[in-house]
Design an enzyme around this catalytic site. Structure first.
Site, PDB file in Angstrom:
ATOM      1  N   ASP A 174      40.469  49.578  37.819  1.00 61.26           N
ATOM      2  CA  ASP A 174      39.605  48.609  37.322  1.00 61.26           C
ATOM      3  C   ASP A 174      39.547  47.594  38.318  1.00 61.26           C
ATOM      4  O   ASP A 174      40.240  46.588  38.451  1.00 61.26           O
ATOM      5  CB  ASP A 174      40.383  48.176  36.061  1.00 61.26           C
ATOM      6  N   HIS A 214      35.718  45.184  35.292  1.00 62.32           N
ATOM      7  CA  HIS A 214      35.111  44.874  34.249  1.00 62.32           C
ATOM      8  C   HIS A 214      34.620  43.619  34.289  1.00 62.32           C
ATOM      9  O   HIS A 214      33.978  42.971  33.607  1.00 62.32           O
ATOM     10  CB  HIS A 214      36.144  44.883  32.978  1.00 62.32           C
ATOM     11  N   SER A 274      42.252  38.356  34.182  1.00 60.22           N
ATOM     12  CA  SER A 274      41.605  39.596  34.834  1.00 60.22           C
ATOM     13  C   SER A 274      41.059  39.479  36.179  1.00 60.22           C
ATOM     14  O   SER A 274      40.396  38.424  36.622  1.00 60.22           O
ATOM     15  CB  SER A 274      40.194  40.034  33.866  1.00 60.22           C
TER      16      SER A 274
END
Length: 714
Positions: free
Chosen positions: A219, A83, A645
């Protein structure tokens, strides 16, 4: 008896280490290092951060200003979240070459794809410059004058502090203005896409699974940093060479178990751990519900179209994901704050704080802080609500309004800076709008406009609402805007912006879309923003003094850590399951079995590539499986937030064991109130990453670059 004391001591250390914290790497020696070692860490604080030798910090760049990455080879290969790389993957995707759906893999360096404006930034050195920044501030009485002096001092220090010509200086504030730290950095602007799994792996579960556990998302994405021939930062050039890092992470596939030590390094964005109770109450009861309502309406419209049309799905993928991410986070945050009874906990903290103030004889300096908070947050309530509603409707969710606001700013530039500045901004705007219209759909935006403008009219505080929006018919207004405005296509906007400033501004002010934005912007900037800024300045000053008092009156064992501010931090904890609700207990690990259990053929969120199914059916996991199962993700007590992230998750020896990508839904409140009982960060297991790269993609070229630490054969 000695054994009992030892066990109690270890329990105390474990409890303390689960209390959260985002710690400055250069200040780990002492309490933090002791806590980490008692949790099982086998390396030193010097191994994590050093200016005299290579250390872990040298392998952790800030990725594109909003995420974190880790260097995993001596050729500048970096790993981050899918992402985080999503915009770049999307920018290379077309219906014919759909890298979002099918994935992308470069099997040799010549196939790697350059990315416009993508950059990574490394930390070279961290220095405390508080005394220099606050020089001459104490003698000033006005808060505005104090802030100006601080700003001037920061500008001067940033310019004069020693650095190499290719480096930058950046000074950040900590503890609400009670500490200032200088970061010397290097920024590389040639970063190329190397690999990305299909979204059915990298975004598996999509919005349904976002912020929740159990999770089964692979991810991750891979990029490579390129440098000039001297290994220094540079922009893209065909003859640039792979960056030679000072350090890169060994990768461990030795396996994980509950209560193992974990450490996460990265660039957490924003937390507000020391807000007073009245501020948390306002977030839960007023601000979050308003923002959630706007985004909920936007997402329902976008999702309906994206499910029906593949081209729209590609076109709106990144925008939809961004809107959804904050929307679901705010829902979980409010839920968690209520579940943890955070307001009551804050009130109790304030009772204890007031007792400390009295005991220290500091009533004159700190005695009125809590009363000031109550007064100012009550006064700012409607202004803060108006600010959030305007921002969400006009700037974040409704694309035609967002574009219109940029044109409104163009008009303001002419009014304040004149013709030349107007022409410069106009030219830049025209050149940049091509990317905007590439991913713009008028049919979708008209429906979004209808929904959000209705919310604006109903939710914006009535005392501020422009008369134009009283008793409006949102459907009629939407039809008028999208049939009459020139803002709906790139070609029409370019015509609208053609001519001298007088001609352009006359044309703009006749445009229906621009007129709507101008009414909203004029109202906000003239009626709401000045008073909001005035009250917020008072709140900022009170918060700074409150933070100063907390630091002054707390013991070191109280573990008062600085709020996140997108600077380099370390957090640590243990792999651990949790109990979100009565009768519900979550284990800390998930496996590929769960992917197959969730599999819905052809579904937008839960489709699974056939090759992954085949690998599962044959149990072809290579060296990465464990006892016939393929690990996918795990959770731990590390205190993380947005910005973490892509952060490396490390074991006790500093080996890479995963990468952070999310938090559990019930624990998203950790930006405001950290609870060790339910706050967990979610990480994709590095073994799943390697399995996908190796067995699914067949990218052995990438596996060979990495230093993999495998279990010793018995």
């Amino acid at each position: 008896m000695k054994l009992l004391r030892l066990l109690l001591l270890l329990l105390v250390f474990q409890v303390q280490a689960q209390q959260g914290g985002m710690w400055i790497p250069s200040l780990l020696k002492g309490m933090n290092e002791s806590e980490m070692k008692n949790l099982g860490m086998k390396i030193s604080a010097e191994d994590i951060y050093s200016v005299n030798k290579s250390s872990l910090k040298d392998a952790v760049p800030h990725f594109d200003g909003g995420c974190t990455a880790e260097v995993i080879s001596d050729k500048g290969l970096i790993l981050t979240n899918h992402h985080c790389g999503y915009d770049n993957i999307q920018s290379h995707s077309t219906v014919e070459h759909d890298y979002l759906t099918n994935g992308f893999w470069a099997y040799k360096m010549e196939e790697e794809l350059p990315n416009k404006d993508l950059f990574v930034t490394f930390i070279i050195r961290i220095d405390d410059v508080t005394e220099k920044v606050l020089s001459g501030v104490a003698s000033l009485t006005s808060e505005a004058d104090k802030q100006k002096k601080i700003k001037d001092n920061i500008a001067e220090l940033s310019k004069t502090s020693p650095k190499e010509s290719w480096q930058e200086n950046s000074i950040k504030t900590f503890y609400d203005g009670n500490q200032y730290i200088l970061f010397v950095t290097e920024t590389f602007r040639d970063v190329r896409l190397v690999g990305a799994p299909p979204s059915s792996i990298g975004k598996f579960g999509s919005d349904t699974d976002n912020w929740v556990w159990p999770r089964h998302t692979g991810d991750f994405s891979l990029f490579r940093i390129y440098a000039d021939k001297n290994n220094r930062p540079t922009t893209y050039a065909a003859d640039n060479v792979p960056y030679k890092p000072k350090y890169f992470f060994p990768i461990s596939i030795n396996g994980l178990k509950e209560n193992d030590f974990t450490m996460v390094l990265g660039f957490p964005g924003t937390t507000r751990e020391y807000l007073p109770a009245v501020a948390v109450e306002q977030i839960v009861n007023t601000l979050n519900p308003a923002k959630i309502e706007v985004r909920d309406a936007t997402l329902k419209v976008q999702n309906e179209f994206m499910r029906k049309d593949k081209a729209i799905k590609i076109q709106y993928a990144a925008k939809n994901s961004s809107i959804s991410n904050a929307w679901k986070k705010w829902i979980g945050e409010s839920k968690g704050l209520k579940k943890a009874n955070a307001v009551a906990a804050k009130r109790q903290f304030e009772v204890d704080f007031q007792k400390k103030v009295i005991a220290a004889g500091k009533q004159g300096e700190y005695g009125n802080l809590l009363a000031d908070f109550e007064k100012n947050y009550t006064e700012i309530n409607d202004y803060a609500l108006a600010r959030d509603v305007f921002t969400e409707v006009a700037l974040r969710n409704t694309e035609i309004l967002n574009l219109g606001y940029k044109l409104y700013q163009l008009e303001q530039i002419y009014n304040t800076k004149g013709e030349q500045s107007f022409n410069d901004r106009r030219n830049n705007l025209i050149n940049g709008l091509g990317d905007f219209y590439k991913d713009y759909n008028t049919t979708i935006d008209e429906k979004v406009f209808e929904k959000t403008i209705g919310i604006y009219a109903n939710t914006y505080p009535k005392q501020f609402l422009p008369s134009t929006f009283e008793n409006i018919n949102a459907a009629v207004l939407a039809n008028e805007v999208f049939t009459q405005s020139q803002l709906v296509t790139y070609e029409k906007v370019k015509v609208l912006l053609t001519g001298d400033s007088k001609t352009v501004l006359e044309s703009l002010n006749k445009d229906k879309g621009f007129q709507v934005v101008k009414i909203m912007a004029d109202n906000y900037l003239k009626t709401v923003a000045p008073k909001y800024d005035e009250i917020n300045l008072r709140i900022t000053a009170t918060q700074r003094t409150y933070m100063k008092a907390i630091l002054e009156l707390s013991k070191k064992s109280d573990r008062i850590f600085p709020d996140a501010n997108s600077t380099f931090r370390v957090t640590y904890g243990k792999i651990k399951g949790y109990k979100p609700n009565d009768g519900v207990i979550y284990e800390p690990f998930t496996y590929l079995d769960g992917v197959i259990e969730k599999y819905i053929p052809g579904d937008y969120e839960f489709d699974v590539p056939q090759k992954l199914i085949d690998l599962y059916n044959t149990k072809n996991y290579g060296n990465y499986g464990v006892k016939g199962k393929m690990p996918v993700a795990f959770i731990a007590t590390n205190h993380t937030t947005g910005g973490n992230s892509g952060s490396p998750a490390l074991d006790a020896n500093g080996n890479l064991i995963g990468l952070n990508f999310d938090r559990v839904w019930e624990g998203t409140m950790s930006d405001i109130f950290y609870s060790p009982e339910i706050c967990r960060n979610i990480m994709v297991d590095i073994r799943y990453v390697l399995f996908v790269v190796d067995k699914f993609a067949g990218a052995e070229n990438l596996i060979k670059e990495m230093k993999i630490v495998a279990p010793k054969k018995k």
